[in-house]
Design a protein around this motif. Structure first.
Motif, PDB file in Angstrom:
ATOM      1  N   GLN A  84      49.545  57.359  69.969  1.00 12.48           N
ATOM      2  CA  GLN A  84      48.946  57.102  68.545  1.00 12.48           C
ATOM      3  C   GLN A  84      49.649  57.984  67.506  1.00 12.48           C
ATOM      4  O   GLN A  84      49.804  57.504  66.345  1.00 12.48           O
ATOM      5  N   GLU A  85      50.155  59.277  67.969  1.00 14.95           N
ATOM      6  CA  GLU A  85      50.592  60.045  66.982  1.00 14.95           C
ATOM      7  C   GLU A  85      52.288  59.958  66.816  1.00 14.95           C
ATOM      8  O   GLU A  85      52.733  60.829  66.328  1.00 14.95           O
ATOM      9  N   HIS A  86      52.885  58.932  67.562  1.00 12.51           N
ATOM     10  CA  HIS A  86      54.197  58.786  67.260  1.00 12.51           C
ATOM     11  C   HIS A  86      54.435  58.470  65.870  1.00 12.51           C
ATOM     12  O   HIS A  86      53.836  57.696  65.254  1.00 12.51           O
ATOM     13  N   ARG A  87      55.712  58.886  65.421  1.00 12.41           N
ATOM     14  CA  ARG A  87      56.239  58.678  64.094  1.00 12.41           C
ATOM     15  C   ARG A  87      57.592  58.270  64.044  1.00 12.41           C
ATOM     16  O   ARG A  87      58.463  58.628  64.971  1.00 12.41           O
ATOM     17  N   LEU A 268      69.724  65.814  55.162  1.00 12.85           N
ATOM     18  CA  LEU A 268      69.393  66.269  53.851  1.00 12.85           C
ATOM     19  C   LEU A 268      67.925  65.857  53.446  1.00 12.85           C
ATOM     20  O   LEU A 268      67.372  66.862  52.826  1.00 12.85           O
ATOM     21  N   TYR A 269      67.315  64.988  54.132  1.00  9.54           N
ATOM     22  CA  TYR A 269      65.847  64.550  54.035  1.00  9.54           C
ATOM     23  C   TYR A 269      65.428  63.994  55.265  1.00  9.54           C
ATOM     24  O   TYR A 269      66.224  63.168  55.414  1.00  9.54           O
ATOM     25  N   LEU A 270      64.396  64.198  55.589  1.00  3.72           N
ATOM     26  CA  LEU A 270      63.705  63.370  56.868  1.00  3.72           C
ATOM     27  C   LEU A 270      62.470  62.934  56.494  1.00  3.72           C
ATOM     28  O   LEU A 270      61.616  63.803  55.987  1.00  3.72           O
ATOM     29  N   HIS A 271      62.147  61.485  56.294  1.00  2.00           N
ATOM     30  CA  HIS A 271      60.826  61.383  56.137  1.00  2.00           C
ATOM     31  C   HIS A 271      60.166  60.500  57.489  1.00  2.00           C
ATOM     32  O   HIS A 271      60.874  59.518  58.158  1.00  2.00           O
ATOM     33  N   SER A 272      58.896  61.067  57.710  1.00  3.91           N
ATOM     34  CA  SER A 272      58.141  60.522  58.669  1.00  3.91           C
ATOM     35  C   SER A 272      57.073  59.692  58.386  1.00  3.91           C
ATOM     36  O   SER A 272      56.634  59.623  57.336  1.00  3.91           O
ATOM     37  N   SER A 273      57.216  58.493  59.012  1.00  4.70           N
ATOM     38  CA  SER A 273      56.021  57.478  58.780  1.00  4.70           C
ATOM     39  C   SER A 273      54.652  57.953  59.095  1.00  4.70           C
ATOM     40  O   SER A 273      54.401  59.121  59.832  1.00  4.70           O
ATOM     41  N   GLN A 274      53.682  56.906  58.866  1.00  2.92           N
ATOM     42  CA  GLN A 274      52.658  57.348  59.079  1.00  2.92           C
ATOM     43  C   GLN A 274      52.407  57.228  60.626  1.00  2.92           C
ATOM     44  O   GLN A 274      53.280  56.585  61.647  1.00  2.92           O
ATOM     45  N   PRO A 275      51.329  57.757  61.231  1.00  3.57           N
ATOM     46  CA  PRO A 275      51.265  57.803  62.617  1.00  3.57           C
ATOM     47  C   PRO A 275      51.140  56.314  63.351  1.00  3.57           C
ATOM     48  O   PRO A 275      50.815  55.178  62.642  1.00  3.57           O
ATOM     49  N   LEU A 276      51.725  56.172  64.628  1.00  2.00           N
ATOM     50  CA  LEU A 276      51.804  54.801  64.933  1.00  2.00           C
ATOM     51  C   LEU A 276      50.275  54.140  65.070  1.00  2.00           C
ATOM     52  O   LEU A 276      50.115  52.960  65.021  1.00  2.00           O
ATOM     53  N   GLY A 277      49.203  55.025  65.451  1.00  2.00           N
ATOM     54  CA  GLY A 277      47.840  54.515  65.423  1.00  2.00           C
ATOM     55  C   GLY A 277      47.683  53.779  64.237  1.00  2.00           C
ATOM     56  O   GLY A 277      47.084  52.664  64.032  1.00  2.00           O
ATOM     57  N   GLU A 278      48.000  54.332  62.978  1.00  4.80           N
ATOM     58  CA  GLU A 278      47.665  53.686  61.804  1.00  4.80           C
ATOM     59  C   GLU A 278      48.558  52.453  61.470  1.00  4.80           C
ATOM     60  O   GLU A 278      47.834  51.487  60.930  1.00  4.80           O
TER      61      GLU A 278
END
Length: 502
Positions: A84-87, A268-278
């Motif tokens: 669930q915490e995978h991004r 240059l920039y890394l955007h992480s998504s919301q957690p997989l669970g969400e």
């Protein structure tokens, strides 16, 4: 309807005592008849989660079209394998004067997520002479299912780089003299330059017709209006929209081209998504097809040995993993054309889906919390609005201030009032023309946890619908919509009966 419900409740009580009525019992016949359906068009399985005992079933092994219920296997496989915490990461990288937008499979990405990246680029002072977008993480498809209407926003292209759910807003004025395609998110309206809009001077019965990838031919438009359109080249669309947003930040970028991230490029920039669970929770609640396909592709990469070459191959990888993960389930005949259920060619059985929910509840209890939570009272107007109601008798106040019945002969009170039942369950719905499903967990009055799968289907009408489908017409016929409403009423009748019985 009330009399049928009372008899069905009694049947359900008999089931609870181990007295199982025949599949074509009079009570089920009456319940379906009130909705102009047949018992042969209904299949269900109800099983106790703890013991595994089947409490009720009817045509439990009949293969049916799952529709969006097929998102449940996708969700279970994704959370089980990725966690669930995978991004998902979306990267903006730089190699000399080359800027690279790298898709990492984030299904909830919006332009605002990359605004910090563009501001960092602006502040760095780097002059960009080349702009690439990299979608090589997995294959890009122009649509989920080729049998669905081409202008339906729920049937967009799928790829590793997606933006705004891969859809744009078409707006027009003056009967089509003013046209625009816009990427719309919570705070932005940006031109979607990858989408071309043309008007047709030739009379045609179609309002919207694909004239190539993201090239739409419009005709017979009213004076003004708007509608969502699916994006067929999601990677290019995302790169072009980000280019428009860069302009607002004072950055001029060249036209993007598809390419691969150079090995020497630096993040240059890394955007992480919301957690997989969400993501999964929102995917199930809103039944988003694009999100389901992207989550399914990521899952296939996690559990498979190599990158899948298509949606079809990726779903076969995931289903093979599920079969190995849940060997207690007989998967005979089960097949999914994709991860979202957007296909009339997919098949499953009530027993397979009820079994999958039961075993998932035992092994992955956190996953069940991601299922949409539903609570509906029998007396709630929204619940009863679509059901046939008895005509109310007129009443007047007597000398004691009490309501006095009219001279019409009244039935005994016991016959007038059906039991009031509150339905508490977590479930995923599935809806297509002449195919309806509901699968999840029911919490009856006893507090027991019951897994269930209910499917209502009309194979003959569905076959006729597919045979006569016009890919240029995205609107479901009124007759099919009315059928779905009646099928939903059968679902609720069964759930009420089970709630009281168990």
């Amino acid at each position: 309807m009330a009399g049928a419900m009372r008899r069905l409740l009694l049947v359900a009580l008999a089931i609870g005592l181990g007295i199982c009525p025949p599949a074509g019992s009079a009570e089920l016949v009456e319940l379906t008849a009130t909705q102009k359906l047949l018992p042969a068009q209904v299949g269900f399985v109800l099983v106790d989660v703890e013991s595994g005992r089947v409490l009720a079933e009817h045509q439990g092994d009949r293969l049916v079209v799952p529709a969006s219920v097929a998102k449940l296997p996708t969700a279970i496989a994704a959370v089980s394998s990725l966690g669930q915490e995978h991004r998902f990461a979306t990267e903006l990288a730089i190699a000399g004067s080359t800027l690279v937008l790298v898709g990492g499979g984030d299904p909830l990405l919006v332009p605002e997520d990359l605004r910090p990246a563009l501001r960092r680029l602006r502040d760095s002072g780097v002059q960009v002479d080349r702009y690439l977008y990299d979608v090589t993480a997995w294959p890009e498809s122009p649509e989920i299912d080729p049998l669905q209407p081409e202008a339906s926003a729920y049937n967009p292209g799928i790829g590793a780089l997606a933006l705004d759910f891969n859809r744009v807003m078409l707006e027009w004025k003056g009967g089509g003299r003013e046209l625009s395609a816009l990427a719309i998110s919570d705070t932005l309206r940006l031109e979607a330059d990858a989408v071309s809009l043309l008007t047709s001077s030739t009379p045609t019965p179609y309002r919207l017709r694909a004239d190539g990838p993201d090239r739409w031919l419009l005709a017979n438009l009213p004076e003004a209006g708007r509608t969502w359109l699916p994006v067929k080249r999601p990677g290019l669309n995302a790169a072009m929209v980000i280019r428009r947003m860069a302009e607002r930040e004072g950055i001029r970028l060249p036209i993007p081209v598809e390419g691969r991230r150079p090995a020497e490029a630096k993040p240059l920039y890394l955007h992480s998504s919301q957690p997989l669970g969400e993501i999964v929770k929102r995917m199930l609640e809103h039944s988003n097809n694009m999100a389901a396909e992207m989550v399914g592709l990521a899952t296939a990469m996690q559990v498979g040995e190599s990158r899948s070459s298509s949606l079809a191959t990726s779903v076969s990888v995931v289903d093979g993993w599920l079969a190995a993960r849940f060997p207690e389930i007989d998967w005979t005949g089960n097949r999914r054309a994709n991860h979202s259920g957007l296909s009339p060619q997919s098949r499953t059985t009530p027993r397979q889906m009820a079994g999958l929910v039961r075993h998932a509840a035992l092994r992955i209890p956190d996953l069940i919390e991601l299922l949409p939570k539903r609570e509906l009272a029998d007396s709630e107007p929204a619940e009863r609005k679509s059901e046939p109601q008895p005509r109310a008798k007129k009443v007047k106040a007597n000398g004691n201030g009490e309501a006095e019945k009219s001279r019409a002969k009244a039935k005994p009170a016991k016959e007038e009032q059906a039991p009031t039942v509150t339905l508490r369950y977590r479930a995923k719905t599935g809806t297509m023309a002449y195919a309806r499903g509901l699968v999840g967990l029911l919490t009856p009055n006893s507090g027991r946890q019951l897994a269930f799968a209910i499917f209502v289907y009309d194979d003959e009408r569905r076959a006729q619908f597919d045979a006569t489908l016009d890919r240029h017409e995205p609107v479901m016929p009124a007759e099919a919509t009315a059928w779905i409403r009646r099928a939903r009423n059968v679902e609720r009748g069964l759930l009420r009966a089970w709630t009281v019985a168990y």
